[in-house]
Design an enzyme around this catalytic site. Structure first.
Site, PDB file in Angstrom:
ATOM      1  N   GLU A 123     111.733  53.269  39.926  1.00 47.91           N
ATOM      2  CA  GLU A 123     112.287  53.656  38.623  1.00 47.91           C
ATOM      3  C   GLU A 123     113.545  54.506  38.743  1.00 47.91           C
ATOM      4  OE1 GLU A 123     110.772  55.558  34.363  1.00 47.91           O
ATOM      5  OE2 GLU A 123     109.387  55.381  36.044  1.00 47.91           O
TER       6      GLU A 123
ATOM      7  N   LYS B 247     100.892  60.261  23.276  1.00 48.97           N
ATOM      8  CA  LYS B 247     100.780  59.750  24.639  1.00 48.97           C
ATOM      9  C   LYS B 247     100.788  60.925  25.590  1.00 48.97           C
ATOM     10  CE  LYS B 247     103.175  57.259  28.317  1.00 48.97           C
ATOM     11  NZ  LYS B 247     104.339  56.464  28.755  1.00 48.97           N
TER      12      LYS B 247
ATOM     13  N   GLY C  64      99.996  58.460  38.644  1.00 47.37           N
ATOM     14  CA  GLY C  64      99.641  58.789  37.261  1.00 47.37           C
ATOM     15  C   GLY C  64      99.590  57.547  36.395  1.00 47.37           C
TER      16      GLY C  64
ATOM     17  N   GLU D  90      94.450  51.729  37.308  1.00 47.20           N
ATOM     18  CA  GLU D  90      95.918  51.650  37.369  1.00 47.20           C
ATOM     19  C   GLU D  90      96.465  52.656  38.379  1.00 47.20           C
ATOM     20  OE1 GLU D  90      99.704  52.760  34.572  1.00 47.20           O
ATOM     21  OE2 GLU D  90      98.199  51.444  33.677  1.00 47.20           O
TER      22      GLU D  90
END
Length: 372
Positions: free
Chosen positions: A178, A128, A343, A358
């Site tokens: 977050e 990833k 991002g 996104e």
């Protein structure tokens, strides 16, 4: 001693706002050098000796942990609720217009970078990588950061808001959903997000997107990297640690996110939150996995230095307690110019256009605040 009285800084969690005024001192150092806790504690002890009441450090740590942190000890601070901050920040509002926007990299370049990442997955051990882009926005007039932050608060009331003065006479500001770390005595919490889909004004489409994210193998796989790595990083510091087996879904104004609330009991109250930050940063949510290979890929494929973006922003005190959010849904403001960042986590199942879209959905959080 630096006695700049004019600077305002802010960090919030829910309805608890920490509003700081002035700069007693800037704390120099980087996360990776291993002496940041010593420097912070010494600076806070000096501030206390100079008469500051329960001094704190507030600021931002960059993505590249060897770079200099942007940390200050404010001359004074107070705890306010959201309404009090909105009343304070909404004074003297002025009208402005967005006059230009420029993507760096543009859509074609970003999608090409995703294609290069996908090729790396096929060739090797990269699992990833998070690739990001910027949006350069110019306004028709100089704007006070408090005005933009008040608009972020009104539109995104339940996230972590921040306003941090930087050394170049600019500001880092944003509304992060977050929580990277929160420490109080021997309790530690992390609430990472990874796996995202946009919300919709259409309730049927919104429900469909929710269900899609809940069952998306690609997103669940991406999320598992993050929760598992944070659990492994915190484990050595904890007597007990609970990592959810299945993520929940949390909502922001524009997006759904997969989330895992990780809770632990530390072996000692003396463990400093900055040491815990050093252990978990960078997470796969903002870098990728394996970490070193993802970091190298970011350096190869992103045409800009992230700076404070995807680092952490928050505060800590002399007891090593504090709260730090991931520096996302953010921008850097200088005069009438803003640099917005976003991002997306790239995995083998990713498609370039979907990842570009996104990032666009994530940029919309800040763009909405510029068009209240």
């Amino acid at each position: 001693m630096d006695t700049q009285h004019t600077h305002i800084s802010l960090f919030s969690a829910g309805d608890d706002f920490l509003l700081c005024k002035g700069i007693y001192q800037r704390v120099k150092g980087s996360l990776s050098h291993g002496d940041l806790v010593t420097k912070i504690n010494q600076a806070l002890a000096n501030a206390a000796n100079d008469g500051l009441d329960n001094p704190i450090v507030i600021g931002a740590i960059p993505f590249h942990s060897e770079q200099q942190c942007n940390l200050i000890i404010p001359l004074q601070y107070q705890k306010l609720n959201q309404q009090q901050v909105l009343e304070l920040f909404s004074k003297n509002k002025k009208d402005y217009q967005v006059v230009s926007q420029q993507e760096v990299p543009n859509q074609t370049e970003f999608c090409h970078a995703v294609e290069q990442a996908l090729a790396k997955f096929a060739r090797g051990s990269l699992e990833k990588v998070v690739l990001s882009r910027t949006l350069q926005v110019e306004l028709d007039t100089h704007i006070e950061p408090q005005q933009i932050v008040s608009q972020l608060i009104e539109q995104n009331p339940k996230v972590y808001h921040f306003l941090i003065p930087t050394e170049n006479h600019g500001y880092l500001l944003g509304a992060s959903p977050e929580l990277l770390l929160e420490k109080q005595a021997d309790s530690v919490i992390s609430h990472p997000l990874a796996g995202t889909i946009k919300r919709s004004q259409d309730p049927i489409e919104c429900e469909q997107n929710y269900r899609y994210l809940q069952n998306s193998e690609k997103d669940l796989h991406e999320h598992s990297y993050v929760a598992n790595q944070i659990g492994k990083a915190l484990g050595p510091y904890c007597n007990t640690l609970a990592v959810p087996e299945v993520p929940s879904i949390v909502a922001t104004a524009n997006l759904w996110h997969l989330a895992s609330r990780i809770e632990g009991q530390l072996e000692s109250e003396q463990i400093h939150i900055i040491d815990l930050l050093n252990a978990v940063h960078p997470t796969p949510a903002i870098c990728g996995t394996p970490t070193a290979l993802a970091h190298q890929t970011i350096n190869e494929l992103e045409p800009f230095d992230r700076g404070l973006f995807t680092g952490s922003v928050g505060w800590c005190d002399l007891q090593g307690n504090g709260q730090w959010a991931v520096t996302i849904r953010c921008a850097e403001l200088s005069g009438n110019k803003l640099c917005l960042y976003a991002g997306a986590g790239i995995v083998p199942a990713s498609t370039p256009l979907a990842e570009y879209q996104e990032t666009g959905a994530k940029l919309q959080t800040f763009l909405n605040a510029l068009n209240p």
